[in-house]
Design a protein around this motif. Structure first.
Motif, PDB file in Angstrom:
ATOM      1  N   SER A   4       0.851  -1.192   0.000  1.00  0.00           N
ATOM      2  CA  SER A   4       0.000   0.000   0.000  1.00  0.00           C
ATOM      3  C   SER A   4       0.882   1.235   0.000  1.00  0.00           C
ATOM      4  O   SER A   4       1.761   1.388   0.855  1.00  0.00           O
ATOM      5  CB  SER A   4      -0.901   0.021   1.237  1.00  0.00           C
ATOM      6  N   ILE A   6       0.717   5.289   0.218  1.00  0.00           N
ATOM      7  CA  ILE A   6      -0.163   6.392   0.614  1.00  0.00           C
ATOM      8  C   ILE A   6       0.446   7.717   0.174  1.00  0.00           C
ATOM      9  O   ILE A   6       1.604   8.009   0.488  1.00  0.00           O
ATOM     10  CB  ILE A   6      -0.373   6.394   2.142  1.00  0.00           C
ATOM     11  N   GLU A  34      -1.389  -1.016  -4.085  1.00  0.00           N
ATOM     12  CA  GLU A  34      -2.598  -0.292  -3.687  1.00  0.00           C
ATOM     13  C   GLU A  34      -2.208   1.164  -3.485  1.00  0.00           C
ATOM     14  O   GLU A  34      -1.506   1.496  -2.529  1.00  0.00           O
ATOM     15  CB  GLU A  34      -3.173  -0.871  -2.395  1.00  0.00           C
ATOM     16  N   ILE A  36      -3.192   4.789  -2.514  1.00  0.00           N
ATOM     17  CA  ILE A  36      -4.200   5.526  -1.753  1.00  0.00           C
ATOM     18  C   ILE A  36      -3.828   6.999  -1.757  1.00  0.00           C
ATOM     19  O   ILE A  36      -2.742   7.377  -1.302  1.00  0.00           O
ATOM     20  CB  ILE A  36      -4.266   5.010  -0.302  1.00  0.00           C
ATOM     21  N   LYS A  59      -7.800   3.950  -4.092  1.00  0.00           N
ATOM     22  CA  LYS A  59      -8.666   4.609  -3.124  1.00  0.00           C
ATOM     23  C   LYS A  59      -8.331   6.088  -3.131  1.00  0.00           C
ATOM     24  O   LYS A  59      -7.152   6.466  -3.171  1.00  0.00           O
ATOM     25  CB  LYS A  59      -8.479   4.022  -1.725  1.00  0.00           C
ATOM     26  N   GLY A  75      -4.858   7.544   5.705  1.00  0.00           N
ATOM     27  CA  GLY A  75      -4.328   6.615   4.721  1.00  0.00           C
ATOM     28  C   GLY A  75      -4.010   5.256   5.308  1.00  0.00           C
ATOM     29  O   GLY A  75      -4.312   4.223   4.696  1.00  0.00           O
TER      30      GLY A  75
END
Length: 258
Positions: A4, A6, A34, A36, A59, A75
């Motif tokens: 992820s 952020i 991912e 974000i 996202k 986040g």
């Protein structure tokens, strides 16, 4: 390994495209990334620039917040990856192999944390970036914390369960009472109080445009030092010499590298 990433942004129309492009260039499986984006209700063309890019957030939220650490907390709460890291709107990965190298470091080191080196850069007339400051982290040793050592936070990647283990009593990860040193407080907490043993990845992982909140003026540097001192006392990682060497130790980062 799902990672992820952020990105905290606010009125970043002049830099977010570089951030987005460096993600698109990664030689890492797209379904294992991912992205974000936590935007602080930008009033410029930041959101428009993001929508125009080829690499789209998984996202996305754009709303008023209480500053960057509030955005980071949001986040982390949204992250579902095995590993969590940050790539802010003024930052970009130094090479297409960045995420692949992070994944390999976690796999072979068997650690819960990985960090690397960072360069502060400024745009040149040629369209490239010139290096202003080279932050070589070096190997981790807990005793170094007492002498002001810390890894560059934008290069720090943690297993998601670490965040769950080190939450503050209020349920957040970064203390929003700090305006510019919550990342230092957070790192002293995980490396000092919780004893996380990170692995060092000896490469420039991230390039950061100069002009961040903590170093944009003398007044901000003074405010940062005051908050650093608060974090040092709170986490019992040293004394006044810790703060002194934390600042003095940065001087060699400005020596030009060949």
């Amino acid at each position: 390994m799902k990672i992820s990433i952020i990105t905290a942004s606010w009125n970043s129309e002049n830099s977010i495209a570089d951030t987005q492009r460096s993600l698109a260039m990664q030689d890492y499986p797209r379904d294992q990334i991912e992205w974000i984006v936590v935007d602080g209700a930008s009033t410029d063309r930041t959101i428009e620039r993001i929508k125009a890019g080829s690499f789209q957030p998984d996202k996305f939220v754009s709303e008023q917040d209480s500053g960057i650490y509030d955005a980071l907390n949001k986040g982390v709460r949204m992250a579902t990856g095995d590993v969590v890291g940050f790539l802010h709107a003024d930052d970009f990965f130094a090479s297409p192999e960045a995420l692949n190298r992070i994944s390999c470091a976690f796999e072979y080191a068997g650690t819960n944390a990985v960090y690397a080196d960072l360069q502060y850069v400024r745009p040149l007339a040629t369209g490239e970036f010139g290096v202003v400051r080279h932050w070589k982290s070096g190997d981790f040793c807990r005793e170094k914390l007492q002498w002001g050592w810390m890894p560059p936070h934008p290069t720090l990647y943690l297993k998601r369960e670490v965040y769950e283990q080190v939450q503050l009593a209020c349920g957040e990860y970064f203390d929003t009472s700090f305006s510019c040193a919550a990342d230092y407080d957070f790192m002293m907490r995980i490396f000092g109080t919780y004893g996380v043993e990170p692995a060092y990845l000896p490469m420039v992982l991230v390039k950061m445009r100069i002009g961040g909140v903590s170093n944009r003026s003398f007044r901000h540097i003074v405010a940062k030092s005051r908050e650093d001192w608060c974090a040092i006392r709170r986490n019992s990682v040293g004394h006044i010499h810790t703060l002194i060497w934390k600042n003095v130790g940065k001087l060699n980062q400005f020596i030009p590298r060949r």
